[in-house]
Write a protein that holds these residues in place. Structure first.
Motif, mmCIF file in Angstrom:
data_model
loop_
_atom_site.group_PDB
_atom_site.id
_atom_site.type_symbol
_atom_site.label_atom_id
_atom_site.label_comp_id
_atom_site.label_asym_id
_atom_site.label_seq_id
_atom_site.Cartn_x
_atom_site.Cartn_y
_atom_site.Cartn_z
ATOM 1 N N PRO A 1 0.810 -1.233 0.000
ATOM 2 C CA PRO A 1 0.000 0.000 0.000
ATOM 3 C C PRO A 1 0.834 1.269 0.000
ATOM 4 C CG PRO A 1 -0.073 -1.093 2.149
ATOM 5 C CD PRO A 1 0.583 -2.052 1.207
ATOM 6 N N ARG A 2 2.140 1.167 0.286
ATOM 7 C CA ARG A 2 2.993 2.362 0.343
ATOM 8 C C ARG A 2 3.620 2.710 -1.005
ATOM 9 N NH1 ARG A 2 6.581 -0.120 5.042
ATOM 10 N NH2 ARG A 2 6.316 -1.830 3.538
ATOM 11 N N THR A 3 3.414 1.869 -2.033
ATOM 12 C CA THR A 3 4.034 2.132 -3.330
ATOM 13 C C THR A 3 3.077 1.746 -4.451
ATOM 14 O OG1 THR A 3 5.877 1.528 -4.788
ATOM 15 C CG2 THR A 3 5.112 -0.148 -3.262
ATOM 16 N N PRO A 4 3.127 2.444 -5.589
ATOM 17 C CA PRO A 4 2.232 2.107 -6.711
ATOM 18 C C PRO A 4 2.725 0.944 -7.561
ATOM 19 C CG PRO A 4 3.569 4.004 -7.272
ATOM 20 C CD PRO A 4 3.895 3.678 -5.840
ATOM 21 N N VAL A 5 3.865 0.362 -7.226
ATOM 22 C CA VAL A 5 4.444 -0.713 -8.029
ATOM 23 C C VAL A 5 4.250 -2.047 -7.328
ATOM 24 C CG1 VAL A 5 6.561 -1.607 -9.058
ATOM 25 C CG2 VAL A 5 6.153 0.858 -8.994
ATOM 26 N N LEU A 6 3.843 -3.063 -8.101
ATOM 27 C CA LEU A 6 3.739 -4.435 -7.591
ATOM 28 C C LEU A 6 5.063 -5.134 -7.862
ATOM 29 C CD1 LEU A 6 0.210 -5.379 -8.999
ATOM 30 C CD2 LEU A 6 0.778 -4.157 -6.900
ATOM 31 N N HIS A 7 5.689 -5.624 -6.809
ATOM 32 C CA HIS A 7 7.021 -6.193 -6.922
ATOM 33 C C HIS A 7 6.975 -7.713 -7.070
ATOM 34 C CE1 HIS A 7 8.989 -2.398 -6.088
ATOM 35 N NE2 HIS A 7 8.160 -2.217 -5.064
ATOM 36 N N ALA A 8 7.886 -8.238 -7.889
ATOM 37 C CA ALA A 8 7.963 -9.685 -8.127
ATOM 38 C C ALA A 8 8.202 -10.435 -6.835
ATOM 39 C CB ALA A 8 9.082 -9.977 -9.129
ATOM 40 N N HIS A 9 7.551 -11.590 -6.740
ATOM 41 C CA HIS A 9 7.689 -12.411 -5.534
ATOM 42 C C HIS A 9 7.715 -13.897 -5.903
ATOM 43 C CE1 HIS A 9 7.968 -12.317 -1.234
ATOM 44 N NE2 HIS A 9 6.945 -13.133 -1.065
ATOM 45 N N GLY A 10 8.419 -14.204 -7.014
ATOM 46 C CA GLY A 10 8.623 -15.599 -7.375
ATOM 47 C C GLY A 10 7.493 -16.219 -8.176
ATOM 48 N N VAL A 11 7.533 -17.532 -8.264
ATOM 49 C CA VAL A 11 6.569 -18.331 -9.026
ATOM 50 C C VAL A 11 5.963 -19.370 -8.090
ATOM 51 C CG1 VAL A 11 6.269 -19.964 -10.942
ATOM 52 C CG2 VAL A 11 7.803 -17.997 -11.196
ATOM 53 N N LEU A 12 4.656 -19.546 -8.182
ATOM 54 C CA LEU A 12 3.940 -20.524 -7.363
ATOM 55 C C LEU A 12 3.273 -21.540 -8.276
ATOM 56 C CD1 LEU A 12 2.758 -21.475 -4.600
ATOM 57 C CD2 LEU A 12 0.865 -19.869 -5.005
ATOM 58 N N VAL A 13 3.500 -22.834 -8.024
ATOM 59 C CA VAL A 13 2.905 -23.907 -8.818
ATOM 60 C C VAL A 13 2.013 -24.746 -7.906
ATOM 61 C CG1 VAL A 13 3.323 -25.872 -10.341
ATOM 62 C CG2 VAL A 13 4.956 -23.973 -10.287
ATOM 63 N N LEU A 14 0.810 -25.028 -8.373
ATOM 64 C CA LEU A 14 -0.124 -25.876 -7.636
ATOM 65 C C LEU A 14 -0.116 -27.287 -8.207
ATOM 66 C CD1 LEU A 14 -3.279 -23.548 -7.439
ATOM 67 C CD2 LEU A 14 -1.256 -23.573 -5.949
ATOM 68 N N THR A 15 -0.184 -28.271 -7.343
ATOM 69 C CA THR A 15 -0.417 -29.653 -7.762
ATOM 70 C C THR A 15 -1.803 -30.038 -7.277
ATOM 71 O OG1 THR A 15 1.926 -30.223 -7.643
ATOM 72 C CG2 THR A 15 0.364 -32.042 -7.611
ATOM 73 N N LEU A 16 -2.689 -30.350 -8.210
ATOM 74 C CA LEU A 16 -4.081 -30.623 -7.860
ATOM 75 C C LEU A 16 -4.341 -32.105 -7.723
ATOM 76 C CD1 LEU A 16 -5.980 -28.081 -10.147
ATOM 77 C CD2 LEU A 16 -4.883 -27.714 -7.926
ATOM 78 N N SER A 17 -5.253 -32.419 -6.820
ATOM 79 C CA SER A 17 -5.738 -33.784 -6.641
ATOM 80 C C SER A 17 -7.238 -33.689 -6.396
ATOM 81 C CB SER A 17 -5.044 -34.462 -5.453
ATOM 82 O OG SER A 17 -5.535 -35.772 -5.249
ATOM 83 N N GLY A 18 -8.021 -34.145 -7.368
ATOM 84 C CA GLY A 18 -9.457 -33.971 -7.266
ATOM 85 C C GLY A 18 -9.807 -32.495 -7.256
ATOM 86 N N ASP A 19 -10.613 -32.075 -6.283
ATOM 87 C CA ASP A 19 -11.000 -30.676 -6.160
ATOM 88 C C ASP A 19 -10.183 -29.952 -5.108
ATOM 89 O OD1 ASP A 19 -13.029 -30.841 -8.083
ATOM 90 O OD2 ASP A 19 -14.412 -31.710 -6.619
ATOM 91 N N ARG A 20 -9.008 -30.475 -4.801
ATOM 92 C CA ARG A 20 -8.169 -29.896 -3.773
ATOM 93 C C ARG A 20 -6.747 -29.682 -4.289
ATOM 94 N NH1 ARG A 20 -12.331 -28.994 -2.000
ATOM 95 N NH2 ARG A 20 -13.295 -29.540 0.010
ATOM 96 N N VAL A 21 -5.993 -28.907 -3.531
ATOM 97 C CA VAL A 21 -4.592 -28.647 -3.834
ATOM 98 C C VAL A 21 -3.740 -29.559 -2.964
ATOM 99 C CG1 VAL A 21 -2.744 -26.924 -3.834
ATOM 100 C CG2 VAL A 21 -5.093 -26.255 -4.447
ATOM 101 N N ALA A 22 -2.954 -30.432 -3.607
ATOM 102 C CA ALA A 22 -2.152 -31.409 -2.874
ATOM 103 C C ALA A 22 -0.749 -30.912 -2.574
ATOM 104 C CB ALA A 22 -2.071 -32.720 -3.657
ATOM 105 N N ALA A 23 -0.287 -29.905 -3.314
ATOM 106 C CA ALA A 23 1.054 -29.369 -3.080
ATOM 107 C C ALA A 23 1.141 -27.937 -3.558
ATOM 108 C CB ALA A 23 2.113 -30.228 -3.776
ATOM 109 N N LEU A 24 1.880 -27.144 -2.804
ATOM 110 C CA LEU A 24 2.215 -25.783 -3.197
ATOM 111 C C LEU A 24 3.736 -25.715 -3.289
ATOM 112 C CD1 LEU A 24 -0.034 -25.188 -0.454
ATOM 113 C CD2 LEU A 24 -0.351 -23.355 -2.093
ATOM 114 N N THR A 25 4.225 -25.369 -4.474
ATOM 115 C CA THR A 25 5.667 -25.246 -4.673
ATOM 116 C C THR A 25 5.969 -23.807 -5.020
ATOM 117 O OG1 THR A 25 5.690 -27.512 -5.537
ATOM 118 C CG2 THR A 25 7.687 -26.193 -5.824
#
Length: 355
Positions: free
Chosen positions: A305-329
């Motif tokens: 909220p203190r700056t108008p720029v959105l800063h990079a914060h990596g990459v997030l990958v989801l591993t799905l199983s059925g209707d749920r998320v089994a892993a967050l990498t």
């Protein structure tokens, strides 16, 4: 240059003859159909898309220099795999491609004690689906045990990293690509008995390391079911709603952050991590959708909220199983965003849906 009335060579034999004579265009036509699958092969072995691209370039350069001595006793594809595999083994042995100079992620807040701590950092990187989509749809050999989707999943690749280099390449060549034991022995200049022994040991490690989730239960890529899970996760994560995120997770969910050798397993430990690290404080995440390793993924940005720029914060990958998320990498290296064609920063007007 050929005259306009000359017929372009069509058969492998014709192209080989011209390439041996120094025809660069013939060589290109000979090897180009294999470039992308060679890159994915190197990625499996090394765990890095960027290193894999470098190794493919080295492979093709070595092939061009050695084309005069290629006798054609194996196919061009097998010959290229032999060069690429040995280049990968050399890279793993000398460690030159491991990013030791890259400092491990230094979080802004202390990390809670993990459920499990690996002995070594994991230098695994995500692979954009656009690269995988360009792999030729070749039927694997009769010895193959894994389909393409399984063999590029983050769980499979993380398990591969637990193997010594030769066991790693033996398992990939045999169980992913379906090469026969005799072919692998020729690639590695060893015996079939040695190949079979290495494969047995490698399979035992993978059986222990791979999560037991039912891979068949994952929704199809791009299906309404997958889109619904991803939309629910995006909404909850961007809102910083820990309870809503946890409600979307499987009971045996895993959270990892390569290269950090830390794993958080189960709802309690993952909830604690999300509440004390990822979703704490005033900053909020903005998730830009992409795909990696056959699964939904996001470029992550922080809205301060203190700056108008959105800063990079990596990459997030989801591993799905059925209707749920089994892993967050969560990959903490911001340079990976470029691999997905994403910028290092965004304007504050971004709403997470492309606006």
């Amino acid at each position: 240059m050929r005259g306009t009335g000359e017929r372009a060579p069509r058969s492998t034999e014709e192209l080989l003859a011209l390439a041996r004579g120094g025809d660069g265009e013939a060589f290109r036509r000979l090897v180009e159909p294999h470039r992308r699958e060679l890159q994915v092969h190197c990625y499996r072995v090394l765990g890095s898309v960027q290193d894999a691209e470098d190794l493919v370039q080295e492979t093709l350069l070595a092939a061009w220099r050695g084309i005069g001595g290629f006798e054609g006793r194996a196919s061009v594809r097998t010959w290229l795999y032999r060069i690429a595999t040995n280049r990968c083994l050399n890279a793993l042995r000398d460690g030159a491609r491991r990013p030791h100079e890259r400092a491990l992620h230094q979080p802004g807040v202390p990390l809670p004690e993990p459920s499990h701590r690996r002995a070594e950092p994991s230098w695994l990187e995500p692979c954009p689906d656009v690269l995988l989509d360009e792999v030729p749809d070749l039927a694997p050999g009769p010895e193959a045990r894994y389909e393409l989707g399984e063999s590029v999943s983050l769980a499979f690749l993380a398990a591969l990293q637990e193997l010594p280099p030769r066991q790693r390449v033996v398992l990939v060549l045999r169980d992913v690509l379906g090469f026969r034991a005799a072919e692998v022995a020729a690639v590695l200049e060893t015996t079939e008995n040695a190949v079979n022994g290495a494969l047995k040991r490698a399979r035992a490690v993978l059986a222990r390391e791979l999560p037991g989730a039912d891979r068949e239960s994952a929704p199809l890529p791009g299906s309404p079911r997958e889109r619904r899970v991803v939309a629910d996760f995006t909404r909850a994560f961007q809102a910083g709603d820990v309870d809503a995120v946890v409600a979307l997770l499987t009971d045996d969910v895993r959270l990892t952050m390569p290269p950090l050798p830390l794993e958080y397993r189960g709802l309690a430990d993952v909830r604690n991590f999300l509440g004390s690290v990822s979703l704490c404080g005033r900053s909020r995440h903005v998730l830009v959708p992409t795909r990696a390793n056959g699964q939904p993924a996001f470029g992550c940005y922080l809205r301060d909220p203190r700056t108008p720029v959105l800063h990079a914060h990596g990459v997030l990958v989801l591993t799905l199983s059925g209707d749920r998320v089994a892993a967050l990498t969560r990959f903490v290296d911001n340079s990976l965003l470029a691999v997905f064609g994403l910028p290092r920063s965004l304007r504050a007007g971004w709403d997470g849906n492309g606006g």
